[in-house]
Design a protein around this motif. Structure first.
Motif, PDB file in Angstrom:
ATOM      1  N   LEU A 110       0.838  -1.196   0.000  1.00  0.00           N
ATOM      2  CA  LEU A 110       0.000   0.000   0.000  1.00  0.00           C
ATOM      3  C   LEU A 110       0.870   1.241   0.000  1.00  0.00           C
ATOM      4  CD1 LEU A 110      -2.897   1.192   0.276  1.00  0.00           C
ATOM      5  CD2 LEU A 110      -2.486   1.211   2.738  1.00  0.00           C
ATOM      6  N   ILE A 111       0.661   2.127  -0.993  1.00  0.00           N
ATOM      7  CA  ILE A 111       1.426   3.368  -1.043  1.00  0.00           C
ATOM      8  C   ILE A 111       0.530   4.596  -1.022  1.00  0.00           C
ATOM      9  CG2 ILE A 111       3.431   2.375  -2.192  1.00  0.00           C
ATOM     10  CD1 ILE A 111       1.673   4.498  -4.400  1.00  0.00           C
ATOM     11  N   ALA A 112      -0.768   4.412  -1.335  1.00  0.00           N
ATOM     12  CA  ALA A 112      -1.667   5.569  -1.369  1.00  0.00           C
ATOM     13  C   ALA A 112      -3.109   5.092  -1.346  1.00  0.00           C
ATOM     14  CB  ALA A 112      -1.411   6.401  -2.616  1.00  0.00           C
ATOM     15  N   GLN A 113      -4.009   6.058  -1.205  1.00  0.00           N
ATOM     16  CA  GLN A 113      -5.433   5.809  -1.346  1.00  0.00           C
ATOM     17  C   GLN A 113      -5.982   6.870  -2.272  1.00  0.00           C
ATOM     18  OE1 GLN A 113      -6.778   5.679   2.793  1.00  0.00           O
ATOM     19  NE2 GLN A 113      -7.065   3.477   2.524  1.00  0.00           N
ATOM     20  N   GLY A 114      -7.082   6.552  -2.946  1.00  0.00           N
ATOM     21  CA  GLY A 114      -7.633   7.516  -3.878  1.00  0.00           C
ATOM     22  C   GLY A 114      -9.061   7.199  -4.243  1.00  0.00           C
ATOM     23  N   LYS A 122     -12.279   6.425 -19.807  1.00  0.00           N
ATOM     24  CA  LYS A 122     -11.310   5.512 -19.199  1.00  0.00           C
ATOM     25  C   LYS A 122     -11.300   5.755 -17.704  1.00  0.00           C
ATOM     26  CE  LYS A 122      -8.408   4.922 -23.158  1.00  0.00           C
ATOM     27  NZ  LYS A 122      -7.104   4.564 -23.615  1.00  0.00           N
ATOM     28  N   PHE A 123     -11.176   4.658 -16.938  1.00  0.00           N
ATOM     29  CA  PHE A 123     -11.096   4.774 -15.487  1.00  0.00           C
ATOM     30  C   PHE A 123      -9.688   5.188 -15.072  1.00  0.00           C
ATOM     31  CE2 PHE A 123     -14.685   1.772 -15.729  1.00  0.00           C
ATOM     32  CZ  PHE A 123     -15.597   2.470 -14.945  1.00  0.00           C
ATOM     33  N   GLY A 124      -9.626   5.941 -14.007  1.00  0.00           N
ATOM     34  CA  GLY A 124      -8.357   6.338 -13.411  1.00  0.00           C
ATOM     35  C   GLY A 124      -8.560   6.461 -11.922  1.00  0.00           C
ATOM     36  N   ILE A 125      -7.529   6.894 -11.234  1.00  0.00           N
ATOM     37  CA  ILE A 125      -7.654   7.099  -9.791  1.00  0.00           C
ATOM     38  C   ILE A 125      -6.976   8.406  -9.433  1.00  0.00           C
ATOM     39  CG2 ILE A 125      -5.603   5.728  -9.226  1.00  0.00           C
ATOM     40  CD1 ILE A 125      -7.375   4.804  -6.723  1.00  0.00           C
ATOM     41  N   ARG A 126      -7.675   9.214  -8.660  1.00  0.00           N
ATOM     42  CA  ARG A 126      -7.137  10.469  -8.147  1.00  0.00           C
ATOM     43  C   ARG A 126      -6.635  10.178  -6.742  1.00  0.00           C
ATOM     44  NH1 ARG A 126     -11.487  13.795  -8.249  1.00  0.00           N
ATOM     45  NH2 ARG A 126     -10.931  14.508 -10.316  1.00  0.00           N
ATOM     46  N   LEU A 127      -5.336  10.377  -6.539  1.00  0.00           N
ATOM     47  CA  LEU A 127      -4.750  10.094  -5.232  1.00  0.00           C
ATOM     48  C   LEU A 127      -5.200  11.144  -4.228  1.00  0.00           C
ATOM     49  CD1 LEU A 127      -1.123   9.083  -6.233  1.00  0.00           C
ATOM     50  CD2 LEU A 127      -3.124   7.636  -5.931  1.00  0.00           C
ATOM     51  N   THR A 128      -5.715  10.687  -3.103  1.00  0.00           N
ATOM     52  CA  THR A 128      -6.190  11.589  -2.057  1.00  0.00           C
ATOM     53  C   THR A 128      -5.323  11.524  -0.806  1.00  0.00           C
ATOM     54  OG1 THR A 128      -7.724   9.895  -1.264  1.00  0.00           O
ATOM     55  CG2 THR A 128      -8.585  11.501  -2.835  1.00  0.00           C
ATOM     56  N   ASP A 129      -4.562  10.450  -0.641  1.00  0.00           N
ATOM     57  CA  ASP A 129      -3.729  10.292   0.552  1.00  0.00           C
ATOM     58  C   ASP A 129      -2.528   9.424   0.213  1.00  0.00           C
ATOM     59  OD1 ASP A 129      -2.996  10.468   3.289  1.00  0.00           O
ATOM     60  OD2 ASP A 129      -3.966   8.544   3.698  1.00  0.00           O
ATOM     61  N   ILE A 130      -1.343   9.910   0.501  1.00  0.00           N
ATOM     62  CA  ILE A 130      -0.111   9.156   0.279  1.00  0.00           C
ATOM     63  C   ILE A 130       0.342   8.587   1.615  1.00  0.00           C
ATOM     64  CG2 ILE A 130       2.286   9.261  -0.525  1.00  0.00           C
ATOM     65  CD1 ILE A 130       0.371   9.854  -2.762  1.00  0.00           C
ATOM     66  N   VAL A 131       0.670   7.309   1.635  1.00  0.00           N
ATOM     67  CA  VAL A 131       1.148   6.665   2.863  1.00  0.00           C
ATOM     68  C   VAL A 131       2.576   7.147   3.117  1.00  0.00           C
ATOM     69  CG1 VAL A 131       1.654   4.461   3.959  1.00  0.00           C
ATOM     70  CG2 VAL A 131      -0.321   4.668   2.448  1.00  0.00           C
ATOM     71  N   THR A 132       2.848   7.593   4.326  1.00  0.00           N
ATOM     72  CA  THR A 132       4.173   8.111   4.660  1.00  0.00           C
ATOM     73  C   THR A 132       5.196   6.972   4.654  1.00  0.00           C
ATOM     74  OG1 THR A 132       3.860   7.785   7.031  1.00  0.00           O
ATOM     75  CG2 THR A 132       3.195   9.923   6.117  1.00  0.00           C
ATOM     76  N   PRO A 133       6.454   7.293   4.403  1.00  0.00           N
ATOM     77  CA  PRO A 133       7.487   6.245   4.432  1.00  0.00           C
ATOM     78  C   PRO A 133       7.541   5.491   5.753  1.00  0.00           C
ATOM     79  CG  PRO A 133       8.362   8.217   3.410  1.00  0.00           C
ATOM     80  CD  PRO A 133       7.003   8.572   3.955  1.00  0.00           C
ATOM     81  N   SER A 134       7.349   6.189   6.871  1.00  0.00           N
ATOM     82  CA  SER A 134       7.399   5.497   8.161  1.00  0.00           C
ATOM     83  C   SER A 134       6.220   4.539   8.311  1.00  0.00           C
ATOM     84  CB  SER A 134       7.414   6.503   9.316  1.00  0.00           C
ATOM     85  OG  SER A 134       6.257   7.312   9.284  1.00  0.00           O
ATOM     86  N   GLU A 135       5.045   4.938   7.819  1.00  0.00           N
ATOM     87  CA  GLU A 135       3.879   4.045   7.872  1.00  0.00           C
ATOM     88  C   GLU A 135       4.097   2.828   6.963  1.00  0.00           C
ATOM     89  OE1 GLU A 135       0.202   2.393   8.840  1.00  0.00           O
ATOM     90  OE2 GLU A 135       1.352   3.950   9.840  1.00  0.00           O
ATOM     91  N   ARG A 136       4.699   3.046   5.781  1.00  0.00           N
ATOM     92  CA  ARG A 136       5.001   1.918   4.879  1.00  0.00           C
ATOM     93  C   ARG A 136       5.939   0.930   5.552  1.00  0.00           C
ATOM     94  NH1 ARG A 136       7.051   4.921   0.006  1.00  0.00           N
ATOM     95  NH2 ARG A 136       5.814   6.684   0.608  1.00  0.00           N
ATOM     96  N   MET A 137       6.970   1.439   6.225  1.00  0.00           N
ATOM     97  CA  MET A 137       7.923   0.565   6.912  1.00  0.00           C
ATOM     98  C   MET A 137       7.222  -0.206   8.030  1.00  0.00           C
ATOM     99  SD  MET A 137      10.667   0.723   5.281  1.00  0.00           S
ATOM    100  CE  MET A 137      11.763  -0.138   6.369  1.00  0.00           C
ATOM    101  N   ARG A 138       6.314   0.453   8.745  1.00  0.00           N
ATOM    102  CA  ARG A 138       5.576  -0.204   9.825  1.00  0.00           C
ATOM    103  C   ARG A 138       4.727  -1.335   9.255  1.00  0.00           C
ATOM    104  NH1 ARG A 138       1.995   3.627  11.954  1.00  0.00           N
ATOM    105  NH2 ARG A 138       3.812   4.949  12.110  1.00  0.00           N
ATOM    106  N   ARG A 139       4.066  -1.088   8.112  1.00  0.00           N
ATOM    107  CA  ARG A 139       3.212  -2.125   7.507  1.00  0.00           C
ATOM    108  C   ARG A 139       4.043  -3.288   6.976  1.00  0.00           C
ATOM    109  NH1 ARG A 139      -2.143   0.065   5.480  1.00  0.00           N
ATOM    110  NH2 ARG A 139      -2.303   2.075   6.471  1.00  0.00           N
ATOM    111  N   VAL A 140       5.206  -2.990   6.398  1.00  0.00           N
ATOM    112  CA  VAL A 140       6.071  -4.049   5.874  1.00  0.00           C
ATOM    113  C   VAL A 140       6.579  -4.923   6.999  1.00  0.00           C
ATOM    114  CG1 VAL A 140       8.309  -4.479   4.780  1.00  0.00           C
ATOM    115  CG2 VAL A 140       6.738  -2.836   3.776  1.00  0.00           C
ATOM    116  N   SER A 141       6.921  -4.312   8.136  1.00  0.00           N
ATOM    117  CA  SER A 141       7.478  -5.086   9.244  1.00  0.00           C
ATOM    118  C   SER A 141       6.422  -5.977   9.896  1.00  0.00           C
ATOM    119  CB  SER A 141       8.092  -4.158  10.294  1.00  0.00           C
ATOM    120  OG  SER A 141       7.095  -3.361  10.901  1.00  0.00           O
ATOM    121  N   ARG A 142       5.135  -5.666   9.696  1.00  0.00           N
ATOM    122  CA  ARG A 142       4.058  -6.511  10.256  1.00  0.00           C
ATOM    123  C   ARG A 142       3.847  -7.784   9.442  1.00  0.00           C
ATOM    124  NH1 ARG A 142      -0.875  -2.712  10.649  1.00  0.00           N
ATOM    125  NH2 ARG A 142       0.435  -0.893  10.663  1.00  0.00           N
ATOM    126  N   THR A 143       4.254  -7.792   8.168  1.00  0.00           N
ATOM    127  CA  THR A 143       4.015  -8.965   7.329  1.00  0.00           C
ATOM    128  C   THR A 143       5.133  -9.950   7.411  1.00  0.00           C
ATOM    129  OG1 THR A 143       4.969  -7.848   5.415  1.00  0.00           O
ATOM    130  CG2 THR A 143       2.577  -7.734   5.718  1.00  0.00           C
TER     131      THR A 143
END
Length: 143
Positions: A110-114, A122-143
């Motif tokens: 997970l890197i963003a939400q939109g 054509k379908f696309g996605i507008r990014l509304t929230d970017i996951v912070t690097p620290s949150e990404r690291m926290r999620r990776v360490s849980r898996t």
């Protein structure tokens, strides 16, 4: 042949990443909306302990690496017997609510939400929230 052991090579790579993250953190400012504003790094980019002749050439090496970007609408768990009964017109209930932001994943992380948008049929996605690097690291360490 190198006399470094795999552990010392891993430590060197880890140190390089830690230094790069520190440089990035030092150059990231936040605008009035709370969104990150990236400025160019003031410290020279190094590769293998020596200053690179052309730092832009270093980044160019990774820009063409393909990654899989996917947008996840929702998830569900169903038994195989239910899958075998699916037919045209079947409805599969997902765990996401209508109007919830979609998850944007790069190589399964997970890197963003939109939100879904339609542009020129054509379908696309507008990014509304970017996951912070620290949150990404926290999620990776849980898996």
């Amino acid at each position: 042949m190198s006399t470094e052991t795999p552990n010392t090579m891993n430590d060197a790579v880890t140190d390089d990443w830690a230094q790069a993250l520190e440089e990035q953190a030092a150059t990231v400012n936040v605008n009035d909306d709370g969104a990150p504003v990236f400025e160019s790094a003031t410290a020279p980019v190094t590769s293998g302990g020596a200053a690179s002749a052309n730092p832009m050439q270093d980044i160019q090496m990774v820009l063409d690496i393909p990654v899989q970007l996917s947008v996840e609408l929702g998830r569900t768990r169903v038994p195989i017997k239910y899958i075998l009964q699916l037919a045209q017109g079947s409805i599969v209930e997902l765990d996401a609510l209508a109007g919830e932001p979609m998850d944007v994943l790069i190589n399964g992380y997970l890197i963003a939400q939109g939100e879904v948008v339609v542009v020129n049929d054509k379908f696309g996605i507008r990014l509304t929230d970017i996951v912070t690097p620290s949150e990404r690291m926290r999620r990776v360490s849980r898996t």
